[in-house]
Design an enzyme around this catalytic site. Sequence first.
Site, PDB file in Angstrom:
ATOM      1  CE  LYS A 116      -4.327  -1.760   1.877  1.00 18.99           C
ATOM      2  NZ  LYS A 116      -5.325  -1.647   2.943  1.00 18.99           N
ATOM      3  CE  LYS A 199      -8.441 -11.788  -3.056  1.00 22.74           C
ATOM      4  NZ  LYS A 199      -8.097 -11.430  -1.712  1.00 22.74           N
ATOM      5  CE  LYS A 202     -12.288  -1.883  -2.868  1.00 20.41           C
ATOM      6  NZ  LYS A 202     -12.444  -2.492  -1.592  1.00 20.41           N
TER       7      LYS A 202
END
Length: 336
Positions: A116, A199, A202
């Site tokens: 992140k 995977k 969104k």
Amino acid sequence: MEEQVKKSLFSAVQPSGSVTIGNYIGAIRNFSKLQDEYNCIYAVADLHAITVPQEAAALRKNTLELMALFLASGIDPNKCVLFVQSQVPAHCELTWVLNTITYPGELSRMTQFKDKSAKHAENVNMGLMDYPVLMASDILLYQAALVPVGADQKQHLELTRDLAIRFNNRYGQTFTVPDGYILKDSGAKIMSLADPSKKMSKSDDNANAFVTMSDDKDTVIRKFKRAITDSDSEIRYAPEEKPGVSNLLTIYHAFTGKSIADCEKEFAGKGYGDFKMAVGEAVADALAPIQAEKARLLADKAYLNGVMKQGAESAFRIARKTLSKVYRKVGFYSGD
Ligand code: TRP
């Protein structure tokens, strides 16, 4: 009496935009199945959400939407404790105490923090780094024995265990040391429709790579029509060899409840076009009642507010017990 033998189970989902069918199959759908067997505590993790940039109005909307989705997918607020994390101050309070037994190195090593930080290089804040300690507080406040988590959260659960053990060693038995809960049907990992080696997410740049819980029928079918398959034409489950087709079979299996073997039989001799259409239809049909119920709930704000209030009160009652114990152990003067 029975209440006392039930183990507590905690999980939370961040209200950070659309929920994909992958999140639904892998997590949310299973929450309601656990509510009879365990004391389930489920939260909308809005405190976690603000560790990356959020627009205030969108965060509020996403919080309500996630609450409605939880309820629409079968979570019963009278069987579970269902609440919004920021409405229970104990989460932040325990985080502060746990911070004092956490080493910066433990947090800067976390894979999710590194990922992140790279993705939000303009906003590497202390909250992002402290995210796993807040998550540990979520779990430990409720003395949860079990935490259903996906592979991406395993490291955070490990830290939670370490902190529980460290605190117990230093101050005496206070926290239940939680275990991960492996869902029985956890084979259903949903991959991207555009690149089945990844995977489904969104945050994928390609909107055709994921299907969200609020996509309408046309959108769902269009996305499945474009899904990547392979160059032969056999509908067979073989994740290594045929990842795209296998992913579609997994999705079909997850939404219809039919076994993979039965799904293969159903499509034997059929072309990819028909197959993709059938998967799209099955998903759209399964989403329709959930979407309708969610819309009904969202139109009844008073009800949703009531559920949240009741949930926050119940959560607070449990959390307060643990927090008082912690405050006493560390030596905070309470006056009584
Ligand atoms: N970090 C989790 C996620 O993004 C959400 C979460 C917050 C959570 N607190 C939790 C999950 C406690 C399990 C237990 O998926």
